[in-house]
Design a protein around this motif. Structure first.
Motif, PDB file in Angstrom:
ATOM      1  N   ALA A  98      44.543 -31.992-128.231  1.00 51.99           N
ATOM      2  CA  ALA A  98      43.889 -31.196-127.186  1.00 51.99           C
ATOM      3  C   ALA A  98      42.372 -31.271-127.313  1.00 51.99           C
ATOM      4  CB  ALA A  98      44.349 -29.745-127.270  1.00 51.99           C
ATOM      5  N   TYR A  99      41.893 -31.210-128.528  1.00 49.84           N
ATOM      6  CA  TYR A  99      40.447 -31.268-128.739  1.00 49.84           C
ATOM      7  C   TYR A  99      39.882 -32.615-128.265  1.00 49.84           C
ATOM      8  CZ  TYR A  99      35.936 -31.340-131.035  1.00 49.84           C
ATOM      9  OH  TYR A  99      34.596 -31.440-131.274  1.00 49.84           O
ATOM     10  N   PHE A 100      40.610 -33.652-128.595  1.00 48.35           N
ATOM     11  CA  PHE A 100      40.220 -35.003-128.161  1.00 48.35           C
ATOM     12  C   PHE A 100      40.130 -35.074-126.638  1.00 48.35           C
ATOM     13  CE2 PHE A 100      42.753 -38.552-126.335  1.00 48.35           C
ATOM     14  CZ  PHE A 100      41.750 -39.502-126.263  1.00 48.35           C
ATOM     15  N   LEU A 101      41.178 -34.616-125.979  1.00 49.21           N
ATOM     16  CA  LEU A 101      41.225 -34.745-124.523  1.00 49.21           C
ATOM     17  C   LEU A 101      40.174 -33.877-123.837  1.00 49.21           C
ATOM     18  CD1 LEU A 101      44.773 -34.965-122.931  1.00 49.21           C
ATOM     19  CD2 LEU A 101      42.662 -36.037-122.159  1.00 49.21           C
ATOM     20  N   ARG A 102      39.930 -32.712-124.402  1.00 50.02           N
ATOM     21  CA  ARG A 102      38.914 -31.843-123.811  1.00 50.02           C
ATOM     22  C   ARG A 102      37.524 -32.469-123.972  1.00 50.02           C
ATOM     23  NH1 ARG A 102      35.994 -26.801-125.089  1.00 50.02           N
ATOM     24  NH2 ARG A 102      36.915 -26.692-127.154  1.00 50.02           N
ATOM     25  N   THR A 103      37.285 -33.056-125.157  1.00 50.45           N
ATOM     26  CA  THR A 103      36.000 -33.728-125.371  1.00 50.45           C
ATOM     27  C   THR A 103      35.819 -34.851-124.358  1.00 50.45           C
ATOM     28  OG1 THR A 103      36.265 -33.267-127.725  1.00 50.45           O
ATOM     29  CG2 THR A 103      34.551 -34.838-127.129  1.00 50.45           C
ATOM     30  N   LEU A 105      37.350 -35.211-121.401  1.00 53.35           N
ATOM     31  CA  LEU A 105      37.201 -34.689-120.038  1.00 53.35           C
ATOM     32  C   LEU A 105      35.799 -34.121-119.832  1.00 53.35           C
ATOM     33  CD1 LEU A 105      38.299 -33.942-117.257  1.00 53.35           C
ATOM     34  CD2 LEU A 105      39.153 -31.810-118.236  1.00 53.35           C
ATOM     35  N   ASN A 106      35.318 -33.372-120.809  1.00 54.54           N
ATOM     36  CA  ASN A 106      34.000 -32.771-120.642  1.00 54.54           C
ATOM     37  C   ASN A 106      32.887 -33.812-120.623  1.00 54.54           C
ATOM     38  OD1 ASN A 106      34.750 -30.148-120.160  1.00 54.54           O
ATOM     39  ND2 ASN A 106      34.756 -29.565-122.326  1.00 54.54           N
ATOM     40  N   ALA A 107      33.070 -34.893-121.380  1.00 56.82           N
ATOM     41  CA  ALA A 107      32.072 -35.972-121.326  1.00 56.82           C
ATOM     42  C   ALA A 107      31.997 -36.508-119.895  1.00 56.82           C
ATOM     43  CB  ALA A 107      32.436 -37.085-122.300  1.00 56.82           C
ATOM     44  N   LYS A 108      33.164 -36.664-119.291  1.00 52.78           N
ATOM     45  CA  LYS A 108      33.197 -37.182-117.919  1.00 52.78           C
ATOM     46  C   LYS A 108      32.602 -36.168-116.946  1.00 52.78           C
ATOM     47  CE  LYS A 108      36.025 -39.751-114.712  1.00 52.78           C
ATOM     48  NZ  LYS A 108      36.950 -39.266-113.675  1.00 52.78           N
ATOM     49  N   ARG A 109      32.957 -34.905-117.143  1.00 51.21           N
ATOM     50  CA  ARG A 109      32.446 -33.871-116.232  1.00 51.21           C
ATOM     51  C   ARG A 109      30.927 -33.761-116.309  1.00 51.21           C
ATOM     52  NH1 ARG A 109      36.384 -30.250-114.033  1.00 51.21           N
ATOM     53  NH2 ARG A 109      34.752 -28.709-113.760  1.00 51.21           N
ATOM     54  N   GLY A 113      27.966 -34.358-113.440  1.00 51.16           N
ATOM     55  CA  GLY A 113      27.173 -33.187-113.084  1.00 51.16           C
ATOM     56  C   GLY A 113      27.996 -31.929-112.886  1.00 51.16           C
ATOM     57  N   LYS A 114      29.213 -31.918-113.444  1.00 50.15           N
ATOM     58  CA  LYS A 114      30.046 -30.723-113.322  1.00 50.15           C
ATOM     59  C   LYS A 114      29.953 -29.884-114.590  1.00 50.15           C
ATOM     60  CE  LYS A 114      33.586 -33.032-110.526  1.00 50.15           C
ATOM     61  NZ  LYS A 114      34.849 -33.758-110.705  1.00 50.15           N
ATOM     62  N   GLU A 115      30.420 -28.659-114.478  1.00 45.21           N
ATOM     63  CA  GLU A 115      30.425 -27.799-115.665  1.00 45.21           C
ATOM     64  C   GLU A 115      31.554 -28.192-116.611  1.00 45.21           C
ATOM     65  OE1 GLU A 115      30.087 -23.693-115.813  1.00 45.21           O
ATOM     66  OE2 GLU A 115      28.404 -23.606-114.407  1.00 45.21           O
ATOM     67  N   GLU A 116      31.312 -27.984-117.908  1.00 41.94           N
ATOM     68  CA  GLU A 116      32.369 -28.268-118.878  1.00 41.94           C
ATOM     69  C   GLU A 116      33.458 -27.203-118.788  1.00 41.94           C
ATOM     70  OE1 GLU A 116      31.151 -29.220-122.865  1.00 41.94           O
ATOM     71  OE2 GLU A 116      29.169 -29.833-122.193  1.00 41.94           O
ATOM     72  N   LEU A 117      34.677 -27.593-119.134  1.00 40.36           N
ATOM     73  CA  LEU A 117      35.750 -26.600-119.204  1.00 40.36           C
ATOM     74  C   LEU A 117      35.756 -25.983-120.592  1.00 40.36           C
ATOM     75  CD1 LEU A 117      38.916 -28.175-117.510  1.00 40.36           C
ATOM     76  CD2 LEU A 117      37.064 -26.857-116.490  1.00 40.36           C
ATOM     77  N   ASN A 118      35.934 -24.687-120.658  1.00 42.07           N
ATOM     78  CA  ASN A 118      36.062 -24.079-121.985  1.00 42.07           C
ATOM     79  C   ASN A 118      37.497 -24.269-122.493  1.00 42.07           C
ATOM     80  OD1 ASN A 118      37.741 -21.990-121.045  1.00 42.07           O
ATOM     81  ND2 ASN A 118      35.967 -20.710-120.536  1.00 42.07           N
ATOM     82  N   ALA A 119      37.720 -23.867-123.746  1.00 42.75           N
ATOM     83  CA  ALA A 119      39.006 -24.152-124.382  1.00 42.75           C
ATOM     84  C   ALA A 119      40.170 -23.548-123.592  1.00 42.75           C
ATOM     85  CB  ALA A 119      38.993 -23.651-125.823  1.00 42.75           C
ATOM     86  N   ILE A 158      49.767 -41.210-120.112  1.00 43.15           N
ATOM     87  CA  ILE A 158      49.833 -40.730-118.724  1.00 43.15           C
ATOM     88  C   ILE A 158      49.199 -39.342-118.598  1.00 43.15           C
ATOM     89  CG2 ILE A 158      51.432 -40.072-116.861  1.00 43.15           C
ATOM     90  CD1 ILE A 158      51.015 -43.125-117.318  1.00 43.15           C
ATOM     91  N   LEU A 159      49.414 -38.529-119.629  1.00 45.71           N
ATOM     92  CA  LEU A 159      48.775 -37.208-119.650  1.00 45.71           C
ATOM     93  C   LEU A 159      47.247 -37.352-119.570  1.00 45.71           C
ATOM     94  CD1 LEU A 159      48.953 -34.091-120.234  1.00 45.71           C
ATOM     95  CD2 LEU A 159      48.712 -34.692-122.644  1.00 45.71           C
ATOM     96  N   GLN A 160      46.731 -38.285-120.353  1.00 46.55           N
ATOM     97  CA  GLN A 160      45.278 -38.507-120.332  1.00 46.55           C
ATOM     98  C   GLN A 160      44.821 -38.956-118.954  1.00 46.55           C
ATOM     99  OE1 GLN A 160      44.160 -41.066-123.692  1.00 46.55           O
ATOM    100  NE2 GLN A 160      45.793 -40.135-124.874  1.00 46.55           N
ATOM    101  N   MET A 161      45.611 -39.836-118.352  1.00 48.14           N
ATOM    102  CA  MET A 161      45.284 -40.312-117.009  1.00 48.14           C
ATOM    103  C   MET A 161      45.244 -39.147-116.012  1.00 48.14           C
ATOM    104  SD  MET A 161      47.647 -42.675-114.564  1.00 48.14           S
ATOM    105  CE  MET A 161      48.772 -41.309-114.313  1.00 48.14           C
TER     106      MET A 161
END
Ligand SMILES: Nc1ncnc2c1ncn2[C@@H]1O[C@H](COP(=O)(O)OP(=O)(O)O)[C@@H](O)[C@H]1O
Ligand SMILES: [Mg+2]
Lengths: 250, 394
Positions: A98-103, A105-109, A113-119, A158-161
């Motif tokens: 989960a930490y990996f995927l959030r990192t 996703l947030n890098a992409k966001r 120019g979007k806000e990061e998602l919190n945990a 697929i989840l990551q996608m």
């Protein structure tokens, strides 16, 4: 509209030339399937697109939305919207899934120019996708791909996608080693991503997955080149007659 | 004071020079062991001891001061300044030194410090020991005796603060006596970075029958430091030693240890994880010795290193010395790099190269950090880790 435009691509792994002037254009909203014998260079093509260190591009170019990406870092390509589901996803012990995927996703966001998602926000998102894919909730706390079965690894790709929502999706043998339930879950995930905009490049050995994800085009890759492009009807011919029946059209 | 001026002195000469009795036991042992160590000495083979001994240092006055009440034990430049209520902290000569320590400076340190700081950890409690240094160009030398009573279980968090300690040389160490059926957990966290002091921590740990010692060291950052640990295990005694090294720049740090199984059914588990960046050198020179008397012993020893830079270097010498057959023992050592496939996988999802490296480095260290029970302390270690990660000079 062309999303990914591969022009006369020549690529080497080590000293060996694998791609020998490969041309391929992915259209917006379309599903392109690549079929071809073992060792033809299918995975090499996918690695060249995402900037894998094994592959060096020695000729030609890869344009994404009109811009050359061949000198871009892999992470930049990903943030721009290119995604590869790996044939053999690597295990990364000690890195929480989960930490990996959030990192990621947030890098992409941030890039967009979007806000990061919190945990908490992220967890909600991840959980909803997990249940769609029939994945166990412990995938949140486990290490990235560590000890995952073949099917679990593919579902995790697929989840990551689903979470990263890329524009160009490359699936390298997503169907290999999957039982019928997993194949169905994975295909549903892929079909959900079809939105008339995204392009798909489905690399496969078997026609099985193409029953679930209906391709618009079939390309045959042989000896480092695309040797034939046709509609879905080509699948049946390949099934019956094999790759040797394809004469080079050029 | 220049330690090198002790070279080639016999017992009488050195006793006169230091104004202590030639009957002083530590001093006698120091001379018996051949006096000052050199780079040929077993304990300092991989550590640049000679330049340390060659420095000119101010000697400090260790006159006891008024002890204030506070949450932690603070030892400032070798003098107790703060102690919590209910913990017995006092000065007393050390009556029980090791007979056969492998580090000659263990004895010199004892000889040079007229008393010891005694800390009785009675009751089941958590205790923080803060070592504070504020003198530059000084030799700061002190000894601590830690002991408890049977059936007690306590945890000690050890940390270090240094201000204006350029070019100081710190020698300190514990003589730890772990009573039967009791346990000590010691968690050491030391980040050195541009503080420019060098440290030798020379310990002796005695684990009595059915006692247990958990010793976890987190050594991060730069500079020069070595911990020299001798452990003796009685019947059914146990030690669990974990050492995490994360070094950068031209740091030289590590562990030299001897774990000696004396009693039957004693067990030891020693694990080192080393992450070396820059031109650093990590040291894990660790002997496990199983004596005749220690049947049915179990000893496990392992060292893993990741080199993040081609100039980084790991000295990894796990050794087993065994005098009996009735035991279970294993040891191993590996050195490698970050896995490029793993790095690429993370990057291909949009994670920057630097963050990907950090994730993998932390992942390697995490198995050790996660064993710390107190989550705030885990957080503290991770923060220090981050600081070191982002502060390196390339
Ligand atoms: N890392 C590598 N080192 C050397 N040769 C490789 C490497 N990866 C692939 N190859 C070679 O490149 C060719 C194409 O491989 P690949 O792209 O994986 O084929 P496909 O995916 O079509 O089965 C094969 O001959 C394979 O042996
Ligand atoms: Mg392949």
């Amino acid at each position: 509209m062309i999303t990914l435009d591969i022009q006369n691509l020549e690529a080497k792994i080590g000293e060996k030339q694998i791609l020998k002037g490969l041309n391929l254009q992915l259209e917006e909203g379309k599903v392109h399937a690549i079929m071809g014998p073992n060792g033809a260079g299918k995975s090499t093509l996918s690695k060249a697109i995402v900037g894998h260190y094994d592959v060096s591009i020695v000729g030609g170019d890869i344009l994404f939305k009109g811009k050359s990406i061949k000198d871009m870092e892999p992470e930049e390509r990903a943030k721009e919207g290119i995604f590869l589901s790996f044939q053999n996803p690597v295990e990364v012990p000690g890195v929480n899934n989960a930490y990996f995927l959030r990192t990621a996703l947030n890098a992409k966001r941030v890039h967009e120019g979007k806000e990061e998602l919190n945990a908490a926000e992220f967890l909600r998102l991840m959980k909803s996708h997990l249940s769609e894919l029939g994945m166990k909730p412990d995938m949140i706390s486990r290490s990235l791909n560590e000890g995952f079965s073949g099917g679990e690894k593919k579902r995790n790709e697929i989840l990551q996608m689903l979470i990263l929502e890329p524009d160009v999706i490359i699936l390298d043998e997503i169907d290999s080693g999957l039982d019928i339930d997993a194949l169905r879950a994975v295909s549903e995930g892929i079909n959900k991503m079809k939105d008339g905009k995204r392009s798909f490049l489905v690399i496969t050995h078997y026609s099985r997955i193409l029953d679930y994800i209906e391709p618009d085009y079939i390309h045959v890759l042989k000896d480092g080149q695309i040797v034939k492009t046709a509609g879905a009807e080509l699948v049946a011919q390949l099934e019956e007659e094999g790759y040797d029946s394809i004469a080079i059209e050029q | 004071m220049r330690l090198n001026s002790f070279k080639n002195k016999n017992l009488e000469e050195l006793a006169t020079l230091l104004a202590i009795s030639p009957q002083n036991r530590p001093l006698k042992k120091f001379i018996e062991m051949g006096g000052l160590p050199s780079k040929k000495s077993e304990a300092y083979r991989y550590f640049n001891i000679e330049s340390l001994l060659d420095g000119e240092y101010e000697s400090l006055d260790y006159t006891p001061k008024v002890v204030n009440e506070g949450e932690e034990i603070v030892i400032e430049n070798g003098v107790i300044t703060t102690a919590p209520q209910g913990v017995r902290v006092y000065y007393e000569p050390c009556e029980q030194i090791d007979d056969d320590h492998f580090d000659p400076l263990y004895y010199l340190s004892h000889a040079l410090y007229p008393r010891t700081i005694k800390i009785e950890v009675d009751g089941d409690r958590e205790l923080k020991i803060v070592h504070r240094f504020t003198k530059s160009y000084a030799i700061i030398n002190y000894r601590i005796v830690l002991f408890n009573q049977a059936n007690r279980h306590s945890t000690i968090y050890e940390s270090f603060e240094g201000e204006l300690v350029q070019n100081s040389f710190i020698m300190y160490g514990y003589d730890m006596h772990i009573a039967p059926d009791s346990s000590f957990r010691v968690v050491k966290l030391q980040t050195l970075q541009n503080q420019n002091y060098s440290m030798l921590a020379s310990h002796k740990i005695n684990v009595e029958k059915n006692g247990s010692c958990i010793f976890k060291s987190f050594d991060l950052g730069g500079d020069h430091a070595l911990q020299l640990i001798k452990v003796e295990l009685d019947e059914y005694a146990h030690i669990d030693a974990q050492h995490l090294l994360y070094l950068n720049n031209d740091s030289k740090r590590g562990t030299v240890s001897q774990i000696i199984h004396k009693g039957q059914h004693s067990t030891s588990n020693q694990e080192a994880k080393n992450i070396l960046d820059g031109a650093s050198r990590g040291i894990f020179d660790a002997l496990i010795k199983v004596e005749h008397s220690a049947k049915y012993t179990k000893a496990i020893q392992n060292s893993k290193a990741i080199l993040l830079h081609d100039k980084a270097y790991m000295v990894s010498k796990p050794q087993l010395e065994i005098y009996i057959d009735e035991l279970e023992a294993s040891h191993g050592s590996t050195t490698g790099q970050l896995d490029p496939q793993q790095l690429f996988y993370l990057q291909s999802r949009g994670i920057s190269a630097i963050e990907a490296r950090k994730m993998l480095v932390i992942a390697f260290a995490n198995t050790m950090i996660e064993t710390i029970r107190d989550s705030r302390h885990q957080e503290l270690i991770r923060n220090e880790f981050d600081k070191v990660f982002y502060s390196k000079e390339d």
